[in-house]
Each structure stands twice: as structure tokens, then as C-alpha cells.
Design an enzyme around this catalytic site. Structure first.
Site, PDB file in Angstrom:
ATOM      1  N   GLU A   1      -4.465   1.897  -7.224  1.00 23.41           N
ATOM      2  CA  GLU A   1      -4.840   3.000  -6.336  1.00 23.41           C
ATOM      3  C   GLU A   1      -3.968   4.216  -6.625  1.00 23.41           C
ATOM      4  O   GLU A   1      -2.851   4.319  -6.100  1.00 23.41           O
ATOM      5  CB  GLU A   1      -4.612   2.603  -4.870  1.00 23.41           C
ATOM      6  CG  GLU A   1      -5.484   1.489  -4.376  1.00 23.41           C
ATOM      7  CD  GLU A   1      -5.694   1.569  -2.863  1.00 23.41           C
ATOM      8  OE1 GLU A   1      -6.849   1.524  -2.470  1.00 23.41           O
ATOM      9  OE2 GLU A   1      -4.726   1.702  -2.112  1.00 23.41           O
TER      10      GLU A   1
ATOM     11  N   HIS B   1       0.854  -1.198   0.000  1.00 21.72           N
ATOM     12  CA  HIS B   1       0.000   0.000   0.000  1.00 21.72           C
ATOM     13  C   HIS B   1       0.888   1.245   0.000  1.00 21.72           C
ATOM     14  O   HIS B   1       1.927   1.274   0.653  1.00 21.72           O
ATOM     15  CB  HIS B   1      -0.918  -0.016   1.222  1.00 21.72           C
ATOM     16  CG  HIS B   1      -2.022   0.983   1.128  1.00 21.72           C
ATOM     17  ND1 HIS B   1      -1.823   2.329   1.327  1.00 21.72           N
ATOM     18  CD2 HIS B   1      -3.339   0.838   0.805  1.00 21.72           C
ATOM     19  CE1 HIS B   1      -2.973   2.960   1.153  1.00 21.72           C
ATOM     20  NE2 HIS B   1      -3.901   2.086   0.830  1.00 21.72           N
TER      21      HIS B   1
HETATM   22  P1  13P Z   1      -9.894   5.993   0.497  1.00 19.00           P
HETATM   23  O1  13P Z   1     -11.045   5.159   0.038  1.00 19.00           O
HETATM   24  O2  13P Z   1     -10.077   6.548   1.886  1.00 19.00           O
HETATM   25  O3  13P Z   1      -9.517   7.023  -0.505  1.00 19.00           O
HETATM   26  O4  13P Z   1      -8.635   5.011   0.641  1.00 19.00           O
HETATM   27  C1  13P Z   1      -8.327   4.168  -0.397  1.00 19.00           C
HETATM   28  C2  13P Z   1      -7.308   3.212   0.081  1.00 19.00           C
HETATM   29  O5  13P Z   1      -6.194   3.596   0.381  1.00 19.00           O
HETATM   30  C3  13P Z   1      -7.693   1.819   0.209  1.00 19.00           C
HETATM   31  O6  13P Z   1      -6.592   0.999   0.373  1.00 19.00           O
END
Ligand code: 13P
Length: 237
Positions: free
Chosen positions: A157, A85
Site C-alpha cells: 500500500e 497499516h
Molecule cells: P483507500 O482504498 O481508501 O485508499 O485505503 C486503502 C487502505 O488504506 C486499505 O488498507
């Protein structure tokens, strides 16, 4: 049906977890994986939910104070784990080699890594999204046992979208998802699930669901609000 994975990060305290659990207990369990803080994993064991960790040690079980080993999390019935992440890479200096070790340990232990990849705002502005994302995937997977790579879930992401309320357009998400799938198929002969993550909420889920090629979502903030999460899960059934 789209898969919904909730990454609750370190938002919730015990009292909030208790009320979250009351609301979430009857949720449809077919398309949902919850990744609470590890200290709460056992709180959810009686609900029959699929559970994941938010991180795992790159070391085997043993003398690693403060770590959670693959063997340990597997032993309490956890079968999924988020790795790489951007918050771990940026705040805890996790390298791509660390991520690879974690992916490898999870696969060896028959667990499913949820590998996060994504570009910064600056990289996006410099039209580097595709290069960054594919390099991150290659860096985390190259050299691993290719027969096991199908068991990995990829979460795209974009870092600039996490927690900001700003998301890429549908064609942008579609394009990068397609590029990731094609890359994994050509390089490793794999058909991995690819999720989108970053500011997914009740407000944008209908629009996001129009993108057929996306297999689901990795949800941060909205996964800590039980009612909103349930609404999103229902819309993804
Ligand atoms: P948000 O949905 O708060 O933007 O976070 C996304 C995330 O980092 C999920 O791993």
C-alpha cells in the site's frame, strides 16, 4: 480469482452498518474478507463472511485497558488481522518491532496476519520504493518461526496512494509485487499472496485486474459503499 479485503477503518456508524449489511448479505463469500470496526464484528457473524480485525494488541490477554488481544478476537471467530497499516505507524507511532510482535502473536494463534507495507511520496520520488518495502517486510518477519510465514498475506500500500485517488501504474505495481514475491521466496522459501491497496475503486478495478501477479486488493474507502464493493468483488471472481 482475486482476493478482496475490505478495511472499513472507522468510517461507519451503526445505522450505516445496518444498511451495509442488508446489501452485502448475498455477496460471494469465496474471495472476500471484511475487516469492519471491531465493535461491529458480531453484527456480521450470521452472514458466514470471513472476518478480520484492523489491529490487535501486541500484548497477551489481560490487564491492557482498551486493547483487543489475539485470544479475544480469535474466540469470536475472527481469523484475519491487518497489521502495520501506515495509519497505525504514522498516527499511533507503531514501530516495526510492535508490528513484528503482532505478527508473531497472530501466527501463534493460527490466525492470518495481513501485513501492510509501502513507501511515502518522498521515498518514491527518491526511487526508494523497493528498499523501503523489502526492509519493512524483513523488519516485521525476521526471527519469526519460518515454518509459519507462509500464512501471512502481504498488502503493498503506497502511502501516497491511500485515500488520494492516485495510484501507481500497472508496470510499477507489477514490478514491486514481483520483487516482494521473489524476496519472500529467496529469504524464507515462502509463496505468500501479495495484494495491492490504495484508492482501489470501481473506476480502476478493470485496469488493475490486468496485473496477473497481484493476488487481490486491500480496499479502504470503497469498501464502505456496499454497492461499489459488490461490483468490485464480482469483477474479481
Ligand atoms: P483507500 O482504498 O481508501 O485508499 O485505503 C486503502 C487502505 O488504506 C486499505 O488498507
Amino acid at each position: 480469482m482475486k482476493l478482496v479485503i475490505g478495511n472499513q477503518k472507522s468510517y461507519l456508524e451503526k445505522k450505516e452498518i445496518d444498511s451495509f449489511k442488508q446489501v452485502i448479505k448475498d455477496v460471494n463469500k469465496d474471495n472476500f474478507i471484511l475487516c469492519p470496526s471491531s465493535i461491529y464484528l458480531n453484527e456480521f457473524s450470521d452472514l458466514g463472511l470471513l472476518l478480520g480485525c484492523q489491529n490487535v494488541s501486541k500484548y497477551d490477554k489481560g490487564a491492557t485497558t482498551g486493547e483487543l488481544s489475539c485470544e479475544q478476537i480469535k474466540s469470536i471467530g475472527v481469523n484475519f488481522c491487518i497489521v502495520g497499516h501506515s495509519e497505525r505507524r504514522q498516527l499511533f507511532n507503531e514501530t516495526i518491532e510492535d508490528t513484528k510482535l503482532k505478527v508473531s502473536k497472530l501466527l501463534e494463534n493460527c490466525m492470518t496476519p495481513i501485513l501492510c507495507v509501502g513507501e511515502t511520496k518522498e521515498e518514491r520520488d527518491n526511487l526508494k520504493t523497493r528498499e523501503i518495502v523489502l526492509n519493512e517486510i524483513e523488519g516485521a518477519l525476521d526471527g519469526l518461526n519460518e515454518e509459519l510465514l507462509n500464512n501471512i498475506i502481504i498488502a503493498y500500500e503506497p502511502i501516497w496512494s491511500i485515500g488520494t485517488g492516485v495510484i501507481p501504474s500497472n508496470p510499477e505495481i507489477e514490478e514491486i509485487t514481483k520483487a516482494i514475491k521473489e524476496f519472500l521466496y529467496k529469504k524464507y522459501n515462502c509463496n505468500n499472496k501479495v495484494l495491492y491497496g490504495g484508492s482501489v475503486s470501481c473506476k480502476n478495478i478493470d485496469e488493475l485486474n490486468l496485473i496477473d501477479i497481484v493476488d487481490g486488493y486491500l480496499i479502504g474507502g470503497a469498501s464502505t459503499k456496499a454497492n461499489e464493493l459488490i461490483e468490485i468483488i464480482k469483477k474479481c471472481e
